[in-house]
Design a protein around this motif. Sequence first.
Motif, PDB file in Angstrom:
ATOM      1  N   LEU A  84      28.282  18.670  -2.728  1.00 22.68           N
ATOM      2  CA  LEU A  84      27.036  19.272  -3.936  1.00 22.68           C
ATOM      3  C   LEU A  84      28.277  20.514  -4.050  1.00 22.68           C
ATOM      4  O   LEU A  84      28.561  20.659  -5.781  1.00 22.68           O
ATOM      5  CB  LEU A  84      25.742  19.971  -3.865  1.00 22.68           C
ATOM      6  N   TYR A  85      28.787  21.552  -3.504  1.00 20.61           N
ATOM      7  CA  TYR A  85      29.031  22.598  -4.121  1.00 20.61           C
ATOM      8  C   TYR A  85      30.179  21.673  -4.466  1.00 20.61           C
ATOM      9  O   TYR A  85      31.041  22.539  -5.439  1.00 20.61           O
ATOM     10  CB  TYR A  85      29.719  22.798  -2.877  1.00 20.61           C
ATOM     11  N   GLU A  86      31.342  21.271  -4.181  1.00 21.56           N
ATOM     12  CA  GLU A  86      32.516  20.696  -3.825  1.00 21.56           C
ATOM     13  C   GLU A  86      32.416  19.864  -5.751  1.00 21.56           C
ATOM     14  O   GLU A  86      33.048  20.077  -6.745  1.00 21.56           O
ATOM     15  CB  GLU A  86      33.208  19.537  -3.687  1.00 21.56           C
ATOM     16  N   PHE A  87      31.378  19.620  -6.384  1.00 20.99           N
ATOM     17  CA  PHE A  87      31.193  18.636  -7.665  1.00 20.99           C
ATOM     18  C   PHE A  87      30.876  20.339  -8.739  1.00 20.99           C
ATOM     19  O   PHE A  87      31.255  19.207  -9.612  1.00 20.99           O
ATOM     20  CB  PHE A  87      30.073  17.727  -7.370  1.00 20.99           C
ATOM     21  N   LEU A  88      29.993  20.607  -7.746  1.00 21.68           N
ATOM     22  CA  LEU A  88      29.598  21.865  -9.269  1.00 21.68           C
ATOM     23  C   LEU A  88      30.972  23.094  -9.560  1.00 21.68           C
ATOM     24  O   LEU A  88      31.235  23.611 -10.074  1.00 21.68           O
ATOM     25  CB  LEU A  88      28.806  22.589  -8.474  1.00 21.68           C
ATOM     26  N   ALA A  89      32.180  22.795  -8.048  1.00 27.95           N
ATOM     27  CA  ALA A  89      32.773  23.733  -8.900  1.00 27.95           C
ATOM     28  C   ALA A  89      33.705  23.185  -9.194  1.00 27.95           C
ATOM     29  O   ALA A  89      34.884  23.841 -10.633  1.00 27.95           O
ATOM     30  CB  ALA A  89      34.198  24.650  -7.183  1.00 27.95           C
ATOM     31  N   ALA A  90      34.334  21.755  -8.868  1.00 25.94           N
ATOM     32  CA  ALA A  90      34.965  20.997 -10.080  1.00 25.94           C
ATOM     33  C   ALA A  90      34.740  20.984 -11.255  1.00 25.94           C
ATOM     34  O   ALA A  90      34.899  20.921 -11.905  1.00 25.94           O
ATOM     35  CB  ALA A  90      35.169  19.351  -9.391  1.00 25.94           C
ATOM     36  N   THR A  91      33.346  20.495 -11.477  1.00 25.87           N
ATOM     37  CA  THR A  91      32.545  20.828 -12.567  1.00 25.87           C
ATOM     38  C   THR A  91      32.779  22.341 -13.832  1.00 25.87           C
ATOM     39  O   THR A  91      33.194  22.058 -14.847  1.00 25.87           O
ATOM     40  CB  THR A  91      31.121  19.893 -12.923  1.00 25.87           C
ATOM     41  N   TYR A  92      32.511  23.409 -12.722  1.00 24.23           N
ATOM     42  CA  TYR A  92      32.298  24.562 -13.705  1.00 24.23           C
ATOM     43  C   TYR A  92      33.846  25.413 -13.401  1.00 24.23           C
ATOM     44  O   TYR A  92      32.710  26.753 -14.788  1.00 24.23           O
ATOM     45  CB  TYR A  92      30.777  24.725 -13.475  1.00 24.23           C
ATOM     46  N   LYS A  93      33.971  25.420 -12.209  1.00 27.68           N
ATOM     47  CA  LYS A  93      34.447  26.540 -11.940  1.00 27.68           C
ATOM     48  C   LYS A  93      35.256  27.307 -12.934  1.00 27.68           C
ATOM     49  O   LYS A  93      35.701  28.473 -13.095  1.00 27.68           O
ATOM     50  CB  LYS A  93      35.276  26.247 -10.696  1.00 27.68           C
ATOM     51  N   ASP A  94      36.432  26.313 -13.111  1.00 25.07           N
ATOM     52  CA  ASP A  94      37.589  26.776 -13.823  1.00 25.07           C
ATOM     53  C   ASP A  94      37.377  26.879 -15.717  1.00 25.07           C
ATOM     54  O   ASP A  94      37.432  28.247 -15.896  1.00 25.07           O
ATOM     55  CB  ASP A  94      38.156  25.153 -14.853  1.00 25.07           C
ATOM     56  N   GLU A  95      35.870  27.152 -15.711  1.00 21.00           N
ATOM     57  CA  GLU A  95      35.482  27.491 -17.023  1.00 21.00           C
ATOM     58  C   GLU A  95      34.649  28.881 -16.824  1.00 21.00           C
ATOM     59  O   GLU A  95      35.234  29.738 -17.635  1.00 21.00           O
ATOM     60  CB  GLU A  95      34.540  26.949 -17.821  1.00 21.00           C
ATOM     61  N   LEU A  96      33.898  29.030 -16.098  1.00 18.01           N
ATOM     62  CA  LEU A  96      33.021  30.512 -15.477  1.00 18.01           C
ATOM     63  C   LEU A  96      33.116  30.953 -14.456  1.00 18.01           C
ATOM     64  O   LEU A  96      33.324  32.589 -14.582  1.00 18.01           O
ATOM     65  CB  LEU A  96      31.765  29.886 -15.046  1.00 18.01           C
ATOM     66  N   GLY A  97      34.530  30.988 -13.760  1.00 19.33           N
ATOM     67  CA  GLY A  97      35.178  32.057 -13.398  1.00 19.33           C
ATOM     68  C   GLY A  97      34.877  32.358 -12.603  1.00 19.33           C
ATOM     69  O   GLY A  97      34.173  31.976 -11.790  1.00 19.33           O
ATOM     70  N   GLU A  98      34.944  34.310 -12.616  1.00 19.62           N
ATOM     71  CA  GLU A  98      34.682  34.739 -11.346  1.00 19.62           C
ATOM     72  C   GLU A  98      33.013  34.596 -11.276  1.00 19.62           C
ATOM     73  O   GLU A  98      31.627  34.958 -10.155  1.00 19.62           O
ATOM     74  CB  GLU A  98      34.272  36.642 -11.718  1.00 19.62           C
ATOM     75  N   SER A  99      32.030  34.130 -12.549  1.00 20.06           N
ATOM     76  CA  SER A  99      30.632  34.134 -12.529  1.00 20.06           C
ATOM     77  C   SER A  99      30.312  32.182 -11.736  1.00 20.06           C
ATOM     78  O   SER A  99      28.979  32.284 -11.809  1.00 20.06           O
ATOM     79  CB  SER A  99      30.347  34.072 -13.943  1.00 20.06           C
ATOM     80  N   PHE A 100      31.043  31.749 -11.267  1.00 18.40           N
ATOM     81  CA  PHE A 100      30.854  30.498 -10.756  1.00 18.40           C
ATOM     82  C   PHE A 100      29.547  30.695  -9.686  1.00 18.40           C
ATOM     83  O   PHE A 100      28.879  30.121  -9.603  1.00 18.40           O
ATOM     84  CB  PHE A 100      32.444  29.909 -10.790  1.00 18.40           C
ATOM     85  N   ASP A 101      29.650  32.083  -8.688  1.00 18.07           N
ATOM     86  CA  ASP A 101      28.646  32.023  -7.439  1.00 18.07           C
ATOM     87  C   ASP A 101      27.399  31.985  -8.495  1.00 18.07           C
ATOM     88  O   ASP A 101      26.079  31.209  -7.595  1.00 18.07           O
ATOM     89  CB  ASP A 101      29.220  32.839  -6.820  1.00 18.07           C
ATOM     90  N   LEU A 102      27.466  32.480  -8.995  1.00 23.90           N
ATOM     91  CA  LEU A 102      26.593  32.872  -9.630  1.00 23.90           C
ATOM     92  C   LEU A 102      25.521  32.230 -10.531  1.00 23.90           C
ATOM     93  O   LEU A 102      24.276  31.887 -10.558  1.00 23.90           O
ATOM     94  CB  LEU A 102      26.362  34.614 -10.919  1.00 23.90           C
ATOM     95  N   TYR A 103      26.437  31.439 -11.148  1.00 29.09           N
ATOM     96  CA  TYR A 103      26.469  29.810 -11.626  1.00 29.09           C
ATOM     97  C   TYR A 103      25.290  29.005 -10.456  1.00 29.09           C
ATOM     98  O   TYR A 103      24.158  28.419 -10.668  1.00 29.09           O
ATOM     99  CB  TYR A 103      26.762  29.890 -12.325  1.00 29.09           C
TER     100      TYR A 103
END
Length: 795
Positions: A591-610
């Motif tokens: 789940l973590y890897e999927f969410l990181a691949a989907t959202y982290k590039d756009e959300l940046g520092e806010s990814f962990d919050l999201y």
Amino acid sequence: MKILRNSLKILVVLIILFAAFGWYYKITLEPKYAGELVIENLKEEVTIYFDDIGVPHINANNQQDAYVALGYVHAQDRLWQMELIRRIAAGRLSEIFGKDLQRVDQFFGGLGIEEAANKTIANLDKTSPSYILSQSYLNGINQYIENGKTPLEFNLLGIEKEKYTLKDMYNVFGYMSFSFAVAHKTDPLLTEVKEKLGASYLEELLSVESKYLTINKKSVPKEINATISNAVNAIMNDLPVSPFIGSNSWVIAPEKTKNGKVIFANDPHIGFSQPSVWYQNHIKTPDFEIYGFNIALMPFPLLGHNKEYAYGLTMLANDDLNFYIEENNPDNSLEYKTVNGFQKYKFREKTIHIKNEPDTTFQIKVSKHGPIMNGLIEHVVDERPIAMHWIYTQLPNEMLEVSYGISHSKSLSDFKKAVSKIHAPGLNVMYGDAKDNIAWFSSAKLYQLRDSLSSKTYLNGASGEDEILGFLPFSENPQAINPDKNYVYSANNQIDTVRGKLYAGYYQPQDRAKRIVEMLEQKNNFTKKDVEEMIYDVKSSTVSEISNNLLKYVDKSKLSPSEKMAFSILEKWEGTYLKSAVAPTIYNRFLYEFLAATYKDELGESFDLYINSQLQDQALPIQIDREKSVWWDNVSTKDKIEKKEEIIHESYVNAILFLQNQLGENVEGWTWNKVISVEYEHAIGKAGGVLRALFNVGPFETIGGNEVINNQIFKLDSSGIYKVNAGPSTRRIIDFSDVDNSLAIVPTGQSGRVFSKHYKDQAEKYLNGEFVKMSINDADVKKGKNVLILKPKKE
């Protein structure tokens, strides 16, 4: 040889002296559970029986005496906790912890909690029972401060004891209300998604599909850095007192129970800490009885029962906090635009006293919507003034009357009248009684905005078009009384429609609600034992479906033998979070890897919050369903547009590689207990070393995980280690066919005094799903070996 013998003698003497000093220090800091004390402001003698887990059973001839006694014993077990919680809203943590908590003090000091408290207290009816009994409770606390033993924490930090007032009590109400709010974490993030990425990104995050909702039915391309939400989240993480989070509750009508009487269950989810959040107590007078669970500095319990009725709560999660963009007068920054012309900001000045540092003074700018956040939180880069509009400080506060009313109700009608006064935080209030009634009330000041306006992004403060149009009467709030399905429940899930549409909020995903409904629908002969097993349940109703939907897009033909074995384990998983299970370990990393691949590039520092928000939980199954999505494309790979299949397959392979490096090549050895643990941290124990060993409780292995009924809440992050930080703050079961043998448990113990035998005596039972009895039967209560007599002081 003689020198050696003399040295050994000296060493033995030193050990004996050290042990004697330790023993003396320990007994001087233990609470007094037996004997006699002379207390002022008592009309008559009060007898307190302490049971086997340290719960005081207060027997008095009148309520005023009972509440003096409650204040005294509450303080002797929890004075340190009281001290911490009263300092938060007042912005006074830096006085004892130093400059590291200055930003916390500045933030809370600027929210207007103290100002709202002053206004409320000035208008209180000084002749009301709630006011009189609150003063009696405070009197008991203050007598303990004068005459009781000083907690070890005060000595370690050099804190001077101060007497408590009603303002301290209202500051606790304010802190509790803010910690229930969710908008401060997500509204700034969603606004930046909208403004920097575009409406299409926002719409996908906010879209809702009914197939992924269990509704509580009534009967009656730029990197995102959401500075406000990230900063507030960091502030909440720094707090030395538990934030309020979620909860479960269900009440089963006589038609669905084996013994033909109501069974009530409740387990509020709150951040774990030491001491535990709730202080149990039992008050009995000729005209009143309640077995209650009290928060520090609250005289009236938010959870309680007697032989006539039981009540509890969960977080409603309605949106009671909004942000408004103000527009400054270009010619005068001390004014802001309104529909009636420019209006002057109000200013408040606050001083923070910092331990071993000079005092610091700051100013809060306030519009009609609330405090301007740009001045309260460091690193807010938005040049526009952003005001926080919070229902708690905007409307009259009747929480003292509410808490008194729910604990002193004589009927369901009385109870409903009391909960109708709740304005913020929004609560699902649950009820069951000996007369076979069950009820659920969504209790809050719900409001209406203009059609199509979303309160989940910043509103326009200057136009006048985004203002609240009106507050709804309580009769329109979703609620259920004795519904045909013969049960009511709440798991912070979506509430039913209000004026024809679903009411907006920050509801938790359907997981726990769906599981509760599944289990309640299975039979019509529930017993107390069934409910004990149910409240400790660790099976998710949704994760096996989610994981299998992800696995559909993993190309098995390209997998190694280890990857195929892990695939098979996950494919067969029924969603149960047991210590020996391997699938939860694989799923959460996948789940973590999927969410990181989907959202982290756009959300940046806010990814962990999201990824640790209810927003992500709600969006997850919908996102997996989408074949086309703006989020699938990785913005860092400009020459390639990614497909969902590629993202999911690569996420799975990365997850297995990570687990092999973390836990070894043997897939069957990746058991859940190797990656999840829980430790109940004390504010001083966070320093580590000897202090951690002395004050903290744990760490322990645990069963459970995110969004199962036995909700063990942890943050998903890159570490692959899941440290549980929140969960059931108590589990309570009241069976009205056997109310004298009702059950409860708390995570650690009743006392906050580290040398008390009740500091952590419930910890093992809690982890194993066991319970202890909540005694309200006179004969049982008077079996207590420890009896404390409070005698009135003779004039």
